[in-house]
Enzyme design. Structure first.
Site, PDB file in Angstrom:
ATOM      1  CG  HIS A   1      47.126 -55.494  34.750  1.00 48.56           C
ATOM      2  ND1 HIS A   1      46.363 -54.488  35.298  1.00 48.56           N
ATOM      3  CD2 HIS A   1      48.394 -55.256  35.169  1.00 48.56           C
ATOM      4  CE1 HIS A   1      47.132 -53.678  36.004  1.00 48.56           C
ATOM      5  NE2 HIS A   1      48.373 -54.131  35.949  1.00 48.56           N
TER       6      HIS A   1
ATOM      7  CG  ASP B   1      38.535 -59.027  29.263  1.00 41.64           C
ATOM      8  OD1 ASP B   1      39.744 -58.862  29.031  1.00 41.64           O
ATOM      9  OD2 ASP B   1      37.655 -58.309  28.766  1.00 41.64           O
TER      10      ASP B   1
END
Length: 490
Positions: free
Chosen positions: A168, A380
């Protein structure tokens, strides 16, 4: 369909001590739970993970609270020492900062790696106890990159239909990954999975580059779609699978009358101002101090913004046990105080700062009320706040998304998001001015295109695309046959 065994660091249920010998069990919110819960119920399966408390896990309250989940829930116990060295240590003082290109925050303590392996082996033992022949294993995120190797060491992989992994967070380029003391061991462990999923093309490219540079015995095969890697007599596949949100749920929630009323009240509290929103966990990768410095620079250089724009910055507490995070919060507090002290008037406060979690309706109301979203992480994996904001722009599709070019979401949302380098304070300040001046027609056109993409590539699309790729893995018998096939020399 094969049964699904879902493995993640945290369970979809959090266990908390409510008093002496008293426990509370609450469902964890989030898109992953809402997307994978129905899949588990439909296929039959098990969710394995840590319930959030160190020490022994009480059976009675946990079993009672998870009875109606529709699938089996298996908690993995961690001692306080294991939690500290596995979770706070290797996961969040080594992998998290390194993979976010913030290697100066790393603490390369050798004992952390040993505990990381030990905990991953415990997850593998939980899988071994609860899986059946033909089960499909889907392991999630950076906490559990060693699980496949632990399973293969136990000989369990022979009876599984697929051993898969999804990361992720970002995967770093070679020059940063090379700083990891366990670089070879970690890559070899990842290549024990059959399918590896990444958020973006850049993450996939970085991973393949590291495989080529670190593991001379691995061969990356030419491919235009799902990438193939030949290693230790096996063929491993790797692909890009950008995670989405439950778009329909966010859109429907934002359009409700209760949320609409809250949004109207929020706008009414700041008459004559455009509202900008920042929503972040307390984490140094989110770029909150850089964002505040950019807003301060915008107010200094662009006087037309003064009294006409307000930044609502909401920060959610995270990893409060780590001293560095206390110091980080102090930096944010000082910057907010400096901006408000320098620019506020009797009728205008430039930064409204809250250090707490918003409930769902409040969050949706903020998304709906704010004309501009500032989503500017330093790095991110994806950043779902950007996608949630787009889903909640239900008023004439208006809303401007200022987005870091280093967020995974930038790959999907360019060119309609206003992309910025979060380290470039002046560029972000100018982007704030341009967003403030952007006319209604351009705002609407940009947002319509982003919303259409978010609707089509939602979290259910993500689950389906990953499971479809997993279903195309060769069977174990085919892999064994291929390994035994004699080479023909010419």
């Amino acid at each position: 369909m094969n049964r699904l065994i879902l493995v993640s660091n945290r369970l979809p249920f959090a266990l908390e001590q409510a008093g002496e010998s008293q426990w509370s069990v609450t469902p964890s919110p989030g898109g992953l739970v809402s997307a994978l819960g129905p899949v588990l119920r439909g296929r039959g399966g098990t969710w394995i993970g840590w319930p959030g408390v160190a020490g022994e896990i009480p059976d009675a309250p946990f079993a009672e609270a998870t009875r109606d989940a529709g699938y089996e829930v298996v908690p993995v116990a961690l001692s306080e020492a294991e939690r500290d060295e596995f979770y706070y240590g290797y996961s969040n003082e080594v992998i998290w900062p390194l993979f976010h290109d913030l290697q100066n925050f790393c603490h390369f303590e050798p004992a952390y790696w040993e505990t990381y392996k030990t905990v991953n082996e415990r997850y593998a033992e939980a899988i071994a106890r609860h899986c059946k022949p033909g089960d499909f294993i889907w392991v999630h995120d950076y906490h559990l990159m060693y699980v496949a190797q632990a399973l293969r060491e136990r000989g369990l992989s022979r009876k599984l239909s697929g051993l898969t992994f999804f990361l992720h967070i970002p995967f770093p380029p070679f020059d940063i990954f090379a700083k990891l003391p366990q670089q070879q061991r970690l890559l070899r462990a990842l290549l024990e999975f059959d399918l590896l999923g990444f958020q973006t093309r850049r993450d996939l490219r970085n991973f393949l580059q590291c495989v080529r540079r670190v593991l001379s015995e691995a061969e990356v095969l030419p491919s235009s779609g799902i990438q193939r890697i030949r290693y230790a007599g096996r063929e491993i596949r790797a692909g890009r699978f950008p995670i989405g949100i439950d778009f329909e749920s966010f859109e429907k929630g934002a359009a409700s009358e209760e949320v609409a009323q809250r949004a109207r009240e929020l706008r009414a509290a700041f008459p004559g101002c455009q509202l900008m929103l920042g929503v972040d966990r307390l984490d140094y990768s989110k770029g909150i101090p850089e964002r505040l410095r950019a807003f301060r620079d915008a107010l200094e250089r662009h006087r037309e913004l003064r009294g006409r724009v307000v930044l609502i910055q909401n920060v959610v507490s995270s990893r409060v046990e780590i001293p560095r995070y206390h110091e980080f919060k102090d930096r944010i507090d000082c910057l907010v105080g400096d901006i408000n002290g320098r620019f506020s008037t009797d009728t205008w406060l430039p930064v409204h700062y809250r250090f707490r979690r918003l409930d769902r309706d409040d969050l949706l109301a903020h998304y709906r009320a704010c004309e501009i979203a500032l989503v500017t992480p330093l790095k991110d994996g994806m950043n779902l706040v950007a996608k949630e904001y787009c889903a909640c722009c239900v008023d004439k599709n208006e809303g401007v998304l200022i987005l870091s070019q280093f967020a995974g979401a930038a790959e999907q949302l360019r060119p309609d998001a206003v992309l910025v380098n979060p380290y470039d304070v002046e560029q972000v300040a100018d982007a704030i001015l341009n967003a403030f001046r952007m006319n209604e027609a351009e705002r609407s056109a940009r947002m319509k295109r982003m919303r259409r993409l978010m609707r089509n590539e939602d979290v259910f699309w993500w689950v389906d695309s990953f499971l479809r790729a997993g279903s195309q893995l060769p069977t174990q018998s085919a892999r064994v046959a291929r390994r035994r096939r004699p080479r023909i020399t010419r």
